[in-house]
Scaffold this active site. Structure first.
Site, PDB file in Angstrom:
ATOM      1  N   HIS A  39       0.846  -1.199   0.000  1.00 36.19           N
ATOM      2  CA  HIS A  39       0.000   0.000   0.000  1.00 36.19           C
ATOM      3  C   HIS A  39       0.878   1.246   0.000  1.00 36.19           C
ATOM      4  CE1 HIS A  39       1.308  -0.382   4.134  1.00 36.19           C
ATOM      5  NE2 HIS A  39       1.141   0.934   4.209  1.00 36.19           N
ATOM      6  N   HIS A 121       5.540   6.300  -0.910  1.00 34.20           N
ATOM      7  CA  HIS A 121       6.285   5.073  -1.193  1.00 34.20           C
ATOM      8  C   HIS A 121       5.450   3.849  -0.858  1.00 34.20           C
ATOM      9  CE1 HIS A 121       6.857   5.629   3.130  1.00 34.20           C
ATOM     10  NE2 HIS A 121       7.038   4.314   3.182  1.00 34.20           N
TER      11      HIS A 121
HETATM   12  P1  ATP Z   1       4.583  -3.552  11.411  1.00 32.68           P
HETATM   13  O1  ATP Z   1       4.667  -2.272  12.205  1.00 32.68           O
HETATM   14  O2  ATP Z   1       3.924  -4.670  12.158  1.00 32.68           O
HETATM   15  O3  ATP Z   1       5.885  -3.976  10.840  1.00 32.68           O
HETATM   16  P2  ATP Z   1       3.209  -1.928   9.453  1.00 32.68           P
HETATM   17  O4  ATP Z   1       4.243  -0.879   9.695  1.00 32.68           O
HETATM   18  O5  ATP Z   1       2.876  -2.272   8.041  1.00 32.68           O
HETATM   19  O6  ATP Z   1       3.614  -3.294  10.148  1.00 32.68           O
HETATM   20  P3  ATP Z   1       1.574  -0.230  10.998  1.00 32.68           P
HETATM   21  O7  ATP Z   1       2.724   0.033  11.938  1.00 32.68           O
HETATM   22  O8  ATP Z   1       0.222  -0.376  11.575  1.00 32.68           O
HETATM   23  O9  ATP Z   1       1.858  -1.531  10.155  1.00 32.68           O
HETATM   24  O10 ATP Z   1       1.589   0.956   9.944  1.00 32.68           O
HETATM   25  C1  ATP Z   1       0.616   1.100   8.925  1.00 32.68           C
HETATM   26  C2  ATP Z   1       1.151   2.076   7.890  1.00 32.68           C
HETATM   27  O11 ATP Z   1       1.397   3.352   8.501  1.00 32.68           O
HETATM   28  C3  ATP Z   1       2.504   1.673   7.281  1.00 32.68           C
HETATM   29  O12 ATP Z   1       2.565   2.178   5.949  1.00 32.68           O
HETATM   30  C4  ATP Z   1       3.504   2.400   8.122  1.00 32.68           C
HETATM   31  O13 ATP Z   1       4.698   2.661   7.406  1.00 32.68           O
HETATM   32  C5  ATP Z   1       2.772   3.693   8.412  1.00 32.68           C
HETATM   33  N1  ATP Z   1       3.213   4.247   9.684  1.00 32.68           N
HETATM   34  C6  ATP Z   1       3.248   3.600  10.863  1.00 32.68           C
HETATM   35  N2  ATP Z   1       3.703   4.415  11.839  1.00 32.68           N
HETATM   36  C7  ATP Z   1       3.976   5.599  11.242  1.00 32.68           C
HETATM   37  C8  ATP Z   1       4.491   6.845  11.697  1.00 32.68           C
HETATM   38  N3  ATP Z   1       4.812   7.045  12.968  1.00 32.68           N
HETATM   39  N4  ATP Z   1       4.662   7.819  10.791  1.00 32.68           N
HETATM   40  C9  ATP Z   1       4.336   7.643   9.499  1.00 32.68           C
HETATM   41  N5  ATP Z   1       3.829   6.506   9.002  1.00 32.68           N
HETATM   42  C10 ATP Z   1       3.662   5.491   9.858  1.00 32.68           C
END
Ligand code: ATP
Ligand code: MG
Length: 169
Positions: A39, A121
């Protein structure tokens, strides 16, 4: 619940991106992000109440997303988490406008969100050791999008699992 707004690739593109992730994984190691999770994050809201989730659902369902087109033509690397990603080398104005319009409304509602500085990205690998020295892709990935999604991210023993809560019209 943990929420974010995103663009999700159409099935054929998802599969092609998965193929690229496989090739990069073979070369660079790390953890390959499953096809289902590919995504492009527009706004990360983090933990939100059920009430806020409902409000966001209703908003997204009615959101008049202007259709646009992205060209994913650049593979990059975020050092700290070791993320290998693909994105547009030059994000189109339509995407920047979509993200800033969403961000403005979230701010108006007092909902803090990331990213402050938008770096569009699609993450492909996590905990990869390094970026490849050679150009990673000769392919261009054309992505015509027509809608945004509100997604819930839940932790499962296989990693994060995403559920689409709402899609714009
Ligand atoms: P995991 O953390 O289990 O490895 P994930 O990163 O895909 O998996 P989430 O942490 O729930 O799942 O994040 C969902 C989306 O939001 C992802 O695209 C992640 O890069 C983005 N994201 C998460 N935290 C932040 C943040 N603090 N700032 C910007 N984007 C974020
Ligand atoms: Mg995360």
């Amino acid at each position: 619940m943990r929420l974010f707004l995103a663009l999700t690739p159409p099935t054929a593109l998802r599969q092609r991106l998965g193929g690229l992730a496989d090739r990069l994984h073979a070369e660079l190691g790390g953890r390959r992000i499953p096809d289902d999770n590919l995504h492009l994050t527009l706004a990360f809201l983090g933990e939100q109440s059920d009430t806020t989730a409902l409000k966001l659902r209703r908003w997204v369902q009615r959101y008049p997303c202007a259709p646009g087109r992205l060209t994913l033509d650049h593979v990059g690397y975020f050092h700290r988490p070791g993320i290998v990603w693909i994105g547009p080398s030059s994000p189109p104005d339509s995407l920047l406008k979509l993200q800033s319009d969403l961000s403005r409304q979230l701010t108006r509602w007092g909902l803090p969100h990331q990213p402050q500085q938008f770096r569009p990205h699609v993450s492909l690998l996590r905990s990869a050791m390094t970026q490849s020295a050679q150009p990673l892709s000769e392919d261009y990935f054309c992505w015509p999008y027509t809608s945004i999604q509100l997604i819930q991210s839940s932790i499962s023993h296989e990693g994060s699992r995403y559920t689409t809560l709402a899609t714009s019209r």
